[in-house]
Scaffold this motif. Sequence first.
Motif, PDB file in Angstrom:
ATOM      1  N   LEU A  14      -5.122  25.522 -93.112  1.00 25.32           N
ATOM      2  CA  LEU A  14      -5.814  26.319 -92.248  1.00 25.32           C
ATOM      3  C   LEU A  14      -4.635  26.643 -90.891  1.00 25.32           C
ATOM      4  CD1 LEU A  14      -9.818  25.691 -91.652  1.00 25.32           C
ATOM      5  CD2 LEU A  14      -8.752  27.723 -92.560  1.00 25.32           C
ATOM      6  N   PHE A  15      -5.008  27.413 -89.955  1.00 28.87           N
ATOM      7  CA  PHE A  15      -4.091  27.688 -89.101  1.00 28.87           C
ATOM      8  C   PHE A  15      -3.979  26.341 -88.147  1.00 28.87           C
ATOM      9  CE2 PHE A  15      -2.778  30.157 -85.227  1.00 28.87           C
ATOM     10  CZ  PHE A  15      -2.718  29.202 -84.222  1.00 28.87           C
ATOM     11  N   PRO A  16      -2.736  25.821 -87.483  1.00 27.86           N
ATOM     12  CA  PRO A  16      -2.506  24.782 -87.157  1.00 27.86           C
ATOM     13  C   PRO A  16      -3.647  24.312 -86.153  1.00 27.86           C
ATOM     14  CG  PRO A  16      -0.481  25.912 -87.213  1.00 27.86           C
ATOM     15  CD  PRO A  16      -1.661  27.010 -87.527  1.00 27.86           C
ATOM     16  N   LEU A  17      -4.396  23.346 -86.748  1.00 26.99           N
ATOM     17  CA  LEU A  17      -5.534  22.469 -86.210  1.00 26.99           C
ATOM     18  C   LEU A  17      -5.024  21.293 -85.121  1.00 26.99           C
ATOM     19  CD1 LEU A  17      -7.760  22.670 -89.083  1.00 26.99           C
ATOM     20  CD2 LEU A  17      -8.320  23.691 -87.117  1.00 26.99           C
ATOM     21  N   VAL A  18      -5.967  20.711 -84.461  1.00 24.36           N
ATOM     22  CA  VAL A  18      -5.891  19.699 -83.639  1.00 24.36           C
ATOM     23  C   VAL A  18      -6.895  18.778 -84.041  1.00 24.36           C
ATOM     24  CG1 VAL A  18      -6.018  18.475 -81.507  1.00 24.36           C
ATOM     25  CG2 VAL A  18      -4.844  20.684 -81.829  1.00 24.36           C
ATOM     26  N   ILE A  38       0.553   9.283 -92.170  1.00 20.62           N
ATOM     27  CA  ILE A  38      -0.734   9.763 -92.041  1.00 20.62           C
ATOM     28  C   ILE A  38      -0.471  11.167 -91.142  1.00 20.62           C
ATOM     29  CG2 ILE A  38      -2.901   9.532 -90.740  1.00 20.62           C
ATOM     30  CD1 ILE A  38      -2.877   6.642 -91.025  1.00 20.62           C
ATOM     31  N   VAL A  39       0.196  11.349 -90.254  1.00 24.80           N
ATOM     32  CA  VAL A  39       0.182  12.494 -89.634  1.00 24.80           C
ATOM     33  C   VAL A  39       1.173  13.548 -90.510  1.00 24.80           C
ATOM     34  CG1 VAL A  39       1.144  13.704 -87.777  1.00 24.80           C
ATOM     35  CG2 VAL A  39       0.354  11.493 -87.546  1.00 24.80           C
ATOM     36  N   ASP A  40       2.120  13.245 -91.225  1.00 21.24           N
ATOM     37  CA  ASP A  40       2.795  14.114 -92.464  1.00 21.24           C
ATOM     38  C   ASP A  40       1.600  14.632 -93.334  1.00 21.24           C
ATOM     39  OD1 ASP A  40       5.123  13.908 -91.135  1.00 21.24           O
ATOM     40  OD2 ASP A  40       6.041  12.346 -92.651  1.00 21.24           O
ATOM     41  N   ARG A  41       0.617  13.797 -93.736  1.00 21.85           N
ATOM     42  CA  ARG A  41      -0.246  14.240 -94.826  1.00 21.85           C
ATOM     43  C   ARG A  41      -1.144  15.286 -94.120  1.00 21.85           C
ATOM     44  NH1 ARG A  41      -0.210   9.016 -96.613  1.00 21.85           N
ATOM     45  NH2 ARG A  41      -1.745   8.175 -95.260  1.00 21.85           N
ATOM     46  N   ALA A  42      -1.540  14.939 -92.869  1.00 18.97           N
ATOM     47  CA  ALA A  42      -2.478  16.239 -91.951  1.00 18.97           C
ATOM     48  C   ALA A  42      -1.596  17.199 -91.738  1.00 18.97           C
ATOM     49  CB  ALA A  42      -2.607  15.308 -90.734  1.00 18.97           C
ATOM     50  N   ALA A  43      -0.185  17.161 -91.220  1.00 23.33           N
ATOM     51  CA  ALA A  43       0.505  18.447 -91.174  1.00 23.33           C
ATOM     52  C   ALA A  43       0.716  19.341 -92.176  1.00 23.33           C
ATOM     53  CB  ALA A  43       1.585  17.949 -90.464  1.00 23.33           C
ATOM     54  N   VAL A  47      -2.935  20.428 -90.065  1.00 24.71           N
ATOM     55  CA  VAL A  47      -3.498  19.581 -88.619  1.00 24.71           C
ATOM     56  C   VAL A  47      -2.237  18.959 -88.137  1.00 24.71           C
ATOM     57  CG1 VAL A  47      -4.928  17.806 -88.064  1.00 24.71           C
ATOM     58  CG2 VAL A  47      -5.575  19.177 -90.120  1.00 24.71           C
ATOM     59  N   GLU A  48      -1.741  19.611 -87.131  1.00 26.39           N
ATOM     60  CA  GLU A  48      -0.541  19.052 -86.857  1.00 26.39           C
ATOM     61  C   GLU A  48      -0.097  18.496 -85.592  1.00 26.39           C
ATOM     62  OE1 GLU A  48       1.778  23.260 -85.465  1.00 26.39           O
ATOM     63  OE2 GLU A  48       2.117  23.529 -87.540  1.00 26.39           O
ATOM     64  N   ARG A  49      -1.747  18.041 -85.130  1.00 25.46           N
ATOM     65  CA  ARG A  49      -1.630  17.197 -83.857  1.00 25.46           C
ATOM     66  C   ARG A  49      -2.723  16.328 -84.007  1.00 25.46           C
ATOM     67  NH1 ARG A  49      -0.354  21.528 -79.362  1.00 25.46           N
ATOM     68  NH2 ARG A  49      -1.387  22.632 -81.250  1.00 25.46           N
ATOM     69  N   VAL A  50      -2.834  15.225 -83.470  1.00 30.92           N
ATOM     70  CA  VAL A  50      -3.983  14.483 -83.517  1.00 30.92           C
ATOM     71  C   VAL A  50      -4.122  13.527 -82.182  1.00 30.92           C
ATOM     72  CG1 VAL A  50      -3.725  14.022 -86.099  1.00 30.92           C
ATOM     73  CG2 VAL A  50      -2.749  12.282 -84.629  1.00 30.92           C
ATOM     74  N   VAL A  51      -5.261  13.248 -82.015  1.00 31.36           N
ATOM     75  CA  VAL A  51      -5.771  12.310 -80.740  1.00 31.36           C
ATOM     76  C   VAL A  51      -6.175  10.878 -81.181  1.00 31.36           C
ATOM     77  CG1 VAL A  51      -6.709  11.920 -78.567  1.00 31.36           C
ATOM     78  CG2 VAL A  51      -6.067  14.197 -79.227  1.00 31.36           C
ATOM     79  N   THR A  52      -5.589   9.980 -81.161  1.00 30.48           N
ATOM     80  CA  THR A  52      -6.091   8.492 -81.725  1.00 30.48           C
ATOM     81  C   THR A  52      -6.565   7.910 -80.750  1.00 30.48           C
ATOM     82  OG1 THR A  52      -5.588   6.704 -83.258  1.00 30.48           O
ATOM     83  CG2 THR A  52      -3.832   7.595 -81.472  1.00 30.48           C
ATOM     84  N   VAL A  53      -7.857   7.240 -80.750  1.00 26.03           N
ATOM     85  CA  VAL A  53      -8.924   6.847 -79.727  1.00 26.03           C
ATOM     86  C   VAL A  53      -8.882   5.331 -80.003  1.00 26.03           C
ATOM     87  CG1 VAL A  53     -11.101   7.145 -79.122  1.00 26.03           C
ATOM     88  CG2 VAL A  53      -9.839   9.233 -79.943  1.00 26.03           C
ATOM     89  N   ALA A  54      -9.120   4.817 -78.807  1.00 27.95           N
ATOM     90  CA  ALA A  54      -9.404   3.436 -78.951  1.00 27.95           C
ATOM     91  C   ALA A  54     -11.016   2.950 -78.559  1.00 27.95           C
ATOM     92  CB  ALA A  54      -8.604   2.762 -77.792  1.00 27.95           C
ATOM     93  N   ASP A  55     -11.251   1.742 -79.143  1.00 35.82           N
ATOM     94  CA  ASP A  55     -12.610   1.420 -78.882  1.00 35.82           C
ATOM     95  C   ASP A  55     -12.563   0.025 -78.384  1.00 35.82           C
ATOM     96  OD1 ASP A  55     -11.987   0.422 -81.290  1.00 35.82           O
ATOM     97  OD2 ASP A  55     -13.505   1.144 -82.383  1.00 35.82           O
ATOM     98  N   ASP A  56     -11.350  -0.755 -78.357  1.00 39.20           N
ATOM     99  CA  ASP A  56     -11.140  -1.881 -77.681  1.00 39.20           C
ATOM    100  C   ASP A  56      -9.701  -2.112 -76.960  1.00 39.20           C
ATOM    101  OD1 ASP A  56      -9.590  -2.733 -79.965  1.00 39.20           O
ATOM    102  OD2 ASP A  56     -11.176  -3.901 -80.924  1.00 39.20           O
ATOM    103  N   LEU A  57      -9.553  -3.217 -76.698  1.00 38.82           N
ATOM    104  CA  LEU A  57      -8.070  -3.434 -75.947  1.00 38.82           C
ATOM    105  C   LEU A  57      -7.080  -3.285 -77.009  1.00 38.82           C
ATOM    106  CD1 LEU A  57      -6.838  -3.850 -73.241  1.00 38.82           C
ATOM    107  CD2 LEU A  57      -7.111  -6.142 -73.431  1.00 38.82           C
TER     108      LEU A  57
END
Length: 280
Positions: A14-18, A38-43, A47-57
Amino acid sequence: MSKDRPAPEAPAPLFPLVDSHTHLDACGASDAASVTAIVDRAAAVGVERVVTVADDLAAAQFAVDAAHWDPRVYAAVAIHPTRANVLDDATRAEIERLAGDPRVVAVGETGLDFYWPGKLDGCATVPEQTEGFRWHIDLAKRLGKTLMIHNREADQALLQVLRDEGAPETVIFHCFSSDAEMARECVDAGYVLSFSGTVSFKNAKALREAAPLVPSDQLIVETDAPFLTPHPFRGAPNEPYCLPYTVRALAEIRGEDPDDLAKASTATAERVYGLRPVSG
């Protein structure tokens, strides 16, 4: 999620996604090369950009590293509400230091989770979660960053804390899973709702009724990978490349063209996270 189920096949692009919320470490990334893979597979599917999120330190430290390893990756850092009982002075100081990094675009995921207390050993109590949530709200405001919320079975309590504390300028409800009434309250408050693969689940009736009520400039999309893999791959491992499946399901529910929804969600993600265009 079952490791016995094969990974979904790659969707049509699809159109470049986030991907507005993913967990690259939980997807198996541990170094620069695995993040890039992982990001290459998405691109490859838009899916050209991702926000990777933390749940602990540890996840917060990894997220910031990953965002420096690959320019297509951004980070969000916080302590998950179910772990809010670890928020001692040293942990708060380190989260605050990490959150100040220029590659960190949000404080999250934080919020309230009323499902796990009493079911999960060591889970933070509701008062501990509430105190931690208030601290993260203050941190987001002091740093001028977006607040990314985790909400499970805590709709009204969570909205009340936001009213009491005064919400930051931008608030995202990650993996929005509530009903139409909650969607209207969030939209009226100016919050942004992020939709994951759960919107494709046929038994998610209340969520599927809520999805059409959200204006496109208050809507973003996410995988929450490796969790919440969209239909028809539910239970298989999720990854950012699977995002187009969710966008197409959401577009069908909203009666929109998938490419139009992709463009709109990307524009909203760029605005709420302050993302830079992909150089190329």
